[in-house]
Design a protein around this motif. Structure first.
Motif, mmCIF file in Angstrom:
data_model
loop_
_atom_site.group_PDB
_atom_site.id
_atom_site.type_symbol
_atom_site.label_atom_id
_atom_site.label_comp_id
_atom_site.label_asym_id
_atom_site.label_seq_id
_atom_site.Cartn_x
_atom_site.Cartn_y
_atom_site.Cartn_z
ATOM 1 N N ARG A 121 -30.602 48.331 -11.535
ATOM 2 C CA ARG A 121 -31.015 49.153 -10.581
ATOM 3 C C ARG A 121 -29.837 49.628 -9.773
ATOM 4 O O ARG A 121 -29.457 50.730 -9.704
ATOM 5 C CB ARG A 121 -31.987 48.747 -9.830
ATOM 6 N N LEU A 122 -28.818 48.703 -9.319
ATOM 7 C CA LEU A 122 -27.931 48.831 -8.520
ATOM 8 C C LEU A 122 -26.758 49.857 -9.378
ATOM 9 O O LEU A 122 -26.201 50.717 -8.687
ATOM 10 C CB LEU A 122 -27.164 47.701 -8.132
ATOM 11 N N LEU A 123 -26.638 49.783 -10.545
ATOM 12 C CA LEU A 123 -25.611 50.574 -11.328
ATOM 13 C C LEU A 123 -25.846 51.929 -11.287
ATOM 14 O O LEU A 123 -25.243 52.783 -11.970
ATOM 15 C CB LEU A 123 -25.278 49.722 -12.749
ATOM 16 N N THR A 124 -27.378 52.204 -11.313
ATOM 17 C CA THR A 124 -27.833 53.801 -11.354
ATOM 18 C C THR A 124 -27.368 54.335 -9.962
ATOM 19 O O THR A 124 -27.513 55.404 -9.893
ATOM 20 C CB THR A 124 -29.303 53.877 -11.789
ATOM 21 N N GLN A 125 -27.001 53.671 -9.074
ATOM 22 C CA GLN A 125 -26.649 54.086 -7.715
ATOM 23 C C GLN A 125 -25.111 54.648 -7.502
ATOM 24 O O GLN A 125 -24.418 54.026 -8.196
ATOM 25 C CB GLN A 125 -27.283 53.158 -6.474
ATOM 26 N N PRO A 126 -24.808 55.501 -6.788
ATOM 27 C CA PRO A 126 -23.434 56.011 -6.349
ATOM 28 C C PRO A 126 -22.679 54.599 -6.322
ATOM 29 O O PRO A 126 -23.143 53.873 -5.620
ATOM 30 C CB PRO A 126 -23.450 56.797 -5.407
ATOM 31 N N ARG A 127 -21.359 54.711 -6.494
ATOM 32 C CA ARG A 127 -20.495 53.551 -6.113
ATOM 33 C C ARG A 127 -20.224 53.631 -4.618
ATOM 34 O O ARG A 127 -19.997 52.565 -4.073
ATOM 35 C CB ARG A 127 -19.020 53.718 -6.730
ATOM 36 N N GLU A 128 -20.131 54.751 -3.723
ATOM 37 C CA GLU A 128 -19.955 54.823 -2.545
ATOM 38 C C GLU A 128 -21.262 55.262 -1.828
ATOM 39 O O GLU A 128 -21.570 56.269 -2.180
ATOM 40 C CB GLU A 128 -18.894 55.551 -2.099
ATOM 41 N N ILE A 129 -21.720 54.574 -0.818
ATOM 42 C CA ILE A 129 -23.079 54.894 -0.084
ATOM 43 C C ILE A 129 -22.772 55.349 1.313
ATOM 44 O O ILE A 129 -21.776 54.703 1.976
ATOM 45 C CB ILE A 129 -23.815 53.547 -0.413
ATOM 46 N N ASP A 130 -23.581 56.428 1.637
ATOM 47 C CA ASP A 130 -23.286 56.770 3.094
ATOM 48 C C ASP A 130 -24.196 55.909 3.885
ATOM 49 O O ASP A 130 -25.413 56.045 3.881
ATOM 50 C CB ASP A 130 -23.620 58.390 3.288
ATOM 51 N N ARG A 131 -23.616 55.051 4.805
ATOM 52 C CA ARG A 131 -24.213 54.281 5.519
ATOM 53 C C ARG A 131 -23.647 54.444 7.153
ATOM 54 O O ARG A 131 -23.891 53.516 7.957
ATOM 55 C CB ARG A 131 -23.834 52.890 5.291
ATOM 56 N N SER A 132 -23.411 55.691 7.381
ATOM 57 C CA SER A 132 -23.084 56.235 8.858
ATOM 58 C C SER A 132 -24.149 55.868 9.765
ATOM 59 O O SER A 132 -23.606 55.487 11.075
ATOM 60 C CB SER A 132 -22.731 57.609 8.746
ATOM 61 N N GLY A 133 -25.493 56.136 9.323
ATOM 62 C CA GLY A 133 -26.628 55.716 10.241
ATOM 63 C C GLY A 133 -26.432 54.188 10.473
ATOM 64 O O GLY A 133 -26.867 53.816 11.711
ATOM 65 N N PHE A 134 -26.282 53.330 9.443
ATOM 66 C CA PHE A 134 -26.188 52.032 9.672
ATOM 67 C C PHE A 134 -25.215 51.478 10.579
ATOM 68 O O PHE A 134 -25.236 50.839 11.531
ATOM 69 C CB PHE A 134 -26.205 51.179 8.454
ATOM 70 N N CYS A 135 -24.013 52.106 10.508
ATOM 71 C CA CYS A 135 -22.814 51.587 11.228
ATOM 72 C C CYS A 135 -22.802 52.257 12.605
ATOM 73 O O CYS A 135 -22.424 51.546 13.556
ATOM 74 C CB CYS A 135 -21.487 52.587 10.779
ATOM 75 N N GLU A 136 -23.555 53.374 12.878
ATOM 76 C CA GLU A 136 -23.795 53.807 14.187
ATOM 77 C C GLU A 136 -25.145 52.864 15.005
ATOM 78 O O GLU A 136 -24.793 52.352 16.240
ATOM 79 C CB GLU A 136 -24.431 55.421 14.367
ATOM 80 N N LYS A 137 -26.074 52.624 14.183
ATOM 81 C CA LYS A 137 -27.169 51.758 14.768
ATOM 82 C C LYS A 137 -26.682 50.451 15.193
ATOM 83 O O LYS A 137 -26.933 49.692 16.081
ATOM 84 C CB LYS A 137 -28.130 51.554 13.657
ATOM 85 N N TYR A 138 -25.579 49.805 14.227
ATOM 86 C CA TYR A 138 -25.202 48.473 14.409
ATOM 87 C C TYR A 138 -23.813 48.486 14.981
ATOM 88 O O TYR A 138 -23.241 47.262 14.859
ATOM 89 C CB TYR A 138 -25.274 47.731 13.277
ATOM 90 N N ALA A 139 -23.237 49.547 15.572
ATOM 91 C CA ALA A 139 -21.887 49.399 16.154
ATOM 92 C C ALA A 139 -21.739 48.443 17.388
ATOM 93 O O ALA A 139 -22.787 48.031 18.000
ATOM 94 C CB ALA A 139 -21.589 50.814 16.856
ATOM 95 N N ARG A 140 -20.776 47.530 17.089
ATOM 96 C CA ARG A 140 -20.664 46.479 17.961
ATOM 97 C C ARG A 140 -20.867 46.876 19.606
ATOM 98 O O ARG A 140 -21.380 46.401 20.573
ATOM 99 C CB ARG A 140 -19.136 45.653 17.916
ATOM 100 N N ARG A 141 -20.318 47.989 19.962
ATOM 101 C CA ARG A 141 -20.425 48.669 21.238
ATOM 102 C C ARG A 141 -21.624 48.808 21.711
ATOM 103 O O ARG A 141 -22.123 48.793 22.732
ATOM 104 C CB ARG A 141 -19.327 49.807 21.388
#
Length: 83
Positions: free
Chosen positions: A46-66
């Motif tokens: 299943r993983l190999l059918t997904q793009p190599r690079e995933i947009d996780r900007s929402g994750f990064c913003e939600k869990y930013a240390r600041r």
């Protein structure tokens, strides 16, 4: 958290809260139960059918240390004002 922020696909053999968190919060992640080789192969396929690079900007913003530190500071101040 740091690896998820890279945007690379994730294959994880975990259960419980870790599996729930990965499924709910990190796009481009496939989870299988530890020691389940058939489950790992299926998850990898299943993983190999997904793009190599995933947009996780929402994750990064939600869990930013600041942001996490700000929320924690607000919780501490709220607790301190209750006493």
């Amino acid at each position: 958290f740091e690896y998820a922020a890279t945007g690379k696909r994730i294959l994880a053999g975990v259960e419980g809260q870790a599996a729930e968190f990965l499924r709910a919060e990190i796009p481009g992640c496939e989870v299988f139960k530890p020691c389940d080789s058939a489950g790992m192969i299926a998850a990898l396929r299943r993983l190999l059918t997904q793009p190599r690079e995933i947009d996780r900007s929402g994750f990064c913003e939600k869990y930013a240390r600041r942001k996490i530190m700000q929320l924690m500071a607000e919780d501490v101040l709220d607790l301190a004002s209750l006493k």
